[in-house]
Design a protein around this motif. Structure first.
Motif, PDB file in Angstrom:
ATOM      1  N   ILE A 158     -17.815   4.623  10.635  1.00 45.99           N
ATOM      2  CA  ILE A 158     -16.491   4.150  10.220  1.00 45.99           C
ATOM      3  C   ILE A 158     -15.562   4.191  11.425  1.00 45.99           C
ATOM      4  O   ILE A 158     -15.157   5.262  11.877  1.00 45.99           O
ATOM      5  N   ARG A 159     -15.233   3.030  11.949  1.00 47.78           N
ATOM      6  CA  ARG A 159     -14.329   2.941  13.102  1.00 47.78           C
ATOM      7  C   ARG A 159     -12.939   2.450  12.696  1.00 47.78           C
ATOM      8  O   ARG A 159     -11.972   2.664  13.415  1.00 47.78           O
ATOM      9  N   HIS A 160     -12.887   1.766  11.557  1.00 50.94           N
ATOM     10  CA  HIS A 160     -11.615   1.289  11.014  1.00 50.94           C
ATOM     11  C   HIS A 160     -11.527   1.683   9.545  1.00 50.94           C
ATOM     12  O   HIS A 160     -12.544   1.739   8.850  1.00 50.94           O
ATOM     13  N   VAL A 161     -10.324   1.946   9.093  1.00 47.78           N
ATOM     14  CA  VAL A 161     -10.085   2.186   7.669  1.00 47.78           C
ATOM     15  C   VAL A 161      -9.280   1.016   7.121  1.00 47.78           C
ATOM     16  O   VAL A 161      -8.646   0.270   7.872  1.00 47.78           O
ATOM     17  N   TYR A 162      -9.314   0.864   5.789  1.00 53.14           N
ATOM     18  CA  TYR A 162      -8.670  -0.274   5.136  1.00 53.14           C
ATOM     19  C   TYR A 162      -7.705   0.226   4.063  1.00 53.14           C
ATOM     20  O   TYR A 162      -8.130   0.785   3.051  1.00 53.14           O
ATOM     21  N   PHE A 163      -6.418   0.033   4.306  1.00 57.07           N
ATOM     22  CA  PHE A 163      -5.395   0.360   3.322  1.00 57.07           C
ATOM     23  C   PHE A 163      -5.230  -0.868   2.419  1.00 57.07           C
ATOM     24  O   PHE A 163      -4.661  -1.883   2.837  1.00 57.07           O
ATOM     25  N   VAL A 164      -5.743  -0.781   1.205  1.00 54.18           N
ATOM     26  CA  VAL A 164      -5.758  -1.945   0.309  1.00 54.18           C
ATOM     27  C   VAL A 164      -4.325  -2.346  -0.036  1.00 54.18           C
ATOM     28  O   VAL A 164      -3.498  -1.500  -0.396  1.00 54.18           O
ATOM     29  N   ALA A 171      -4.205  -0.488  -4.320  1.00 57.57           N
ATOM     30  CA  ALA A 171      -3.055  -0.384  -3.416  1.00 57.57           C
ATOM     31  C   ALA A 171      -2.511   1.032  -3.296  1.00 57.57           C
ATOM     32  O   ALA A 171      -1.599   1.280  -2.513  1.00 57.57           O
ATOM     33  N   GLU A 172      -3.085   1.963  -4.064  1.00 57.91           N
ATOM     34  CA  GLU A 172      -2.692   3.369  -3.934  1.00 57.91           C
ATOM     35  C   GLU A 172      -3.483   4.084  -2.848  1.00 57.91           C
ATOM     36  O   GLU A 172      -3.185   5.238  -2.530  1.00 57.91           O
ATOM     37  N   GLY A 173      -4.495   3.411  -2.261  1.00 55.88           N
ATOM     38  CA  GLY A 173      -5.422   4.174  -1.440  1.00 55.88           C
ATOM     39  C   GLY A 173      -5.902   3.500  -0.173  1.00 55.88           C
ATOM     40  O   GLY A 173      -5.411   2.453   0.252  1.00 55.88           O
ATOM     41  N   VAL A 174      -6.910   4.146   0.413  1.00 54.47           N
ATOM     42  CA  VAL A 174      -7.490   3.687   1.671  1.00 54.47           C
ATOM     43  C   VAL A 174      -9.006   3.838   1.594  1.00 54.47           C
ATOM     44  O   VAL A 174      -9.513   4.826   1.066  1.00 54.47           O
ATOM     45  N   VAL A 175      -9.713   2.857   2.101  1.00 57.54           N
ATOM     46  CA  VAL A 175     -11.172   2.887   2.152  1.00 57.54           C
ATOM     47  C   VAL A 175     -11.593   3.449   3.509  1.00 57.54           C
ATOM     48  O   VAL A 175     -11.109   3.004   4.551  1.00 57.54           O
ATOM     49  N   ALA A 203       4.305   6.349   5.274  1.00 55.97           N
ATOM     50  CA  ALA A 203       4.075   6.744   6.669  1.00 55.97           C
ATOM     51  C   ALA A 203       5.365   6.884   7.467  1.00 55.97           C
ATOM     52  O   ALA A 203       5.380   7.523   8.523  1.00 55.97           O
ATOM     53  N   GLY A 204       6.444   6.277   6.974  1.00 54.78           N
ATOM     54  CA  GLY A 204       7.716   6.363   7.689  1.00 54.78           C
ATOM     55  C   GLY A 204       7.619   5.747   9.077  1.00 54.78           C
ATOM     56  O   GLY A 204       6.936   4.740   9.290  1.00 54.78           O
ATOM     57  N   GLN A 205       8.271   6.380  10.044  1.00 52.11           N
ATOM     58  CA  GLN A 205       8.288   5.849  11.407  1.00 52.11           C
ATOM     59  C   GLN A 205       6.915   5.903  12.070  1.00 52.11           C
ATOM     60  O   GLN A 205       6.664   5.191  13.049  1.00 52.11           O
ATOM     61  N   ALA A 206       6.022   6.726  11.526  1.00 52.50           N
ATOM     62  CA  ALA A 206       4.670   6.821  12.086  1.00 52.50           C
ATOM     63  C   ALA A 206       3.857   5.552  11.844  1.00 52.50           C
ATOM     64  O   ALA A 206       2.782   5.382  12.421  1.00 52.50           O
ATOM     65  N   LEU A 207       4.376   4.643  11.013  1.00 55.80           N
ATOM     66  CA  LEU A 207       3.669   3.385  10.762  1.00 55.80           C
ATOM     67  C   LEU A 207       3.439   2.619  12.063  1.00 55.80           C
ATOM     68  O   LEU A 207       2.424   1.938  12.223  1.00 55.80           O
ATOM     69  N   ASN A 230       0.838  -1.199   0.000  1.00 58.76           N
ATOM     70  CA  ASN A 230       0.000   0.000   0.000  1.00 58.76           C
ATOM     71  C   ASN A 230       0.873   1.249   0.000  1.00 58.76           C
ATOM     72  O   ASN A 230       1.726   1.429   0.875  1.00 58.76           O
ATOM     73  N   ARG A 231       0.656   2.114  -0.965  1.00 55.56           N
ATOM     74  CA  ARG A 231       1.562   3.242  -1.177  1.00 55.56           C
ATOM     75  C   ARG A 231       1.420   4.319  -0.109  1.00 55.56           C
ATOM     76  O   ARG A 231       2.373   5.043   0.182  1.00 55.56           O
ATOM     77  N   LEU A 232       0.251   4.430   0.485  1.00 54.44           N
ATOM     78  CA  LEU A 232       0.077   5.396   1.571  1.00 54.44           C
ATOM     79  C   LEU A 232       0.823   4.947   2.823  1.00 54.44           C
ATOM     80  O   LEU A 232       1.518   5.747   3.470  1.00 54.44           O
ATOM     81  N   LEU A 233       0.690   3.668   3.168  1.00 54.68           N
ATOM     82  CA  LEU A 233       1.405   3.161   4.343  1.00 54.68           C
ATOM     83  C   LEU A 233       2.913   3.186   4.136  1.00 54.68           C
ATOM     84  O   LEU A 233       3.674   3.445   5.077  1.00 54.68           O
ATOM     85  N   LEU A 234       3.344   2.934   2.916  1.00 58.42           N
ATOM     86  CA  LEU A 234       4.781   2.986   2.638  1.00 58.42           C
ATOM     87  C   LEU A 234       5.325   4.401   2.806  1.00 58.42           C
ATOM     88  O   LEU A 234       6.528   4.590   3.002  1.00 58.42           O
TER      89      LEU A 234
END
Length: 246
Positions: A56-62, A86-90, A29-33, A23-27
């Motif tokens: 919406i209590r949880h999000v999903y990083f595809v 994989a570029e995004g989040v639901v 995130a750096g140390q904040a992951l 997932n490109r957003l999580l990649l």
């Protein structure tokens, strides 16, 4: 609440390959992951993540596969307005204080996602300005996609839209062969099933795809790109601008 399959201890996906974070957003995130604390979940074809108006209590990083954002009418008809790979989040709206789902969301191409609580992702956004910027930019990407899809559904032929949609699925699946029924494709495009079947038969006759028993194989991607409407390339370039602004 949908019961999801949690992949523990880096369990492999169904095809047996080790699943790396894609997932490109999580990649970004750096140390904040470490604050996001994501857990990998397996998502089956057709599996719902939220229904319209759900909290919406949880999000999903595809990570693998494709999720459809679908708008339903009172008479039961549906149409896809955007898709997340994989570029995004639901569920991204919840990160910016819109905490109920606007759409029905369902897994279009089976795969996996990293699930994280809204609270944890917000903490990570506060700790990492680049991660915050990426997520804020992704909201714009989704809005662009919704607008482009609305124009596409009105102005482009079903042949063009089918090719665009199949190419998006191909990108998300990262495989040449993936499950897809004419009925599901018609539902996503807001078209009649018989019309979609005619288009698919034409693409198969050209040798661009092979379709058998609900399974689609892309055989000539270049040919399909030539038939697809401009929307496929436009949306792909918009997404790349988010991750590579210069």
């Amino acid at each position: 609440m949908t019961k999801l399959t949690i992949l523990k201890n880096n369990d492999p996906p169904a095809d047996g390959a080790k699943e790396e974070m894609a997932n490109r957003l999580l990649l970004g995130a750096g140390q904040a992951l470490s604050l996001v604390r994501p857990e990998l979940v397996r998502l089956r074809k057709g599996e719902p993540l939220y229904h319209a108006d759900d909290p919406i209590r949880h999000v999903y990083f595809v990570n693998r596969g494709l999720v459809s954002l679908v708008k339903s009418m009172r008479d039961g008809r549906t149409v896809e307005v955007a898709a997340v790979g994989a570029e995004g989040v639901v569920g991204v709206s919840a990160l910016f204080d819109v905490e109920t789902s606007t759409f029905e969301t369902m897994m279009q191409v089976p795969g996996s996602a990293y699930r994280a609580s809204v609270e944890n992702v917000r903490k990570a956004m506060q700790a990492n300005s680049r991660f915050h910027h990426l997520l804020q930019g992704y909201v714009h990407v989704i809005l662009e996609q919704i607008a482009q899809t609305a124009a596409c559904n009105r102005l482009h032929s079903l042949d063009q839209r089918c090719c665009r949609w199949m190419l998006m699925c191909h990108d998300a699946a990262r495989l040449d062969t993936f499950p897809l029924t004419h009925e599901f494709l018609a539902m996503m495009l807001g078209a009649r099933r018989v019309s979609v079947s005619i288009v698919a038969a034409g693409l198969q006759k050209l040798g661009y795809i092979k379709y058998r028993h609900g399974v689609l194989t892309i055989q000539n991607r270049t040919g399909m790109e030539g038939l697809a409407c401009e929307c496929y390339d436009t949306l792909r370039r918009k997404t790349e601008t988010l991750f590579h602004p210069n």
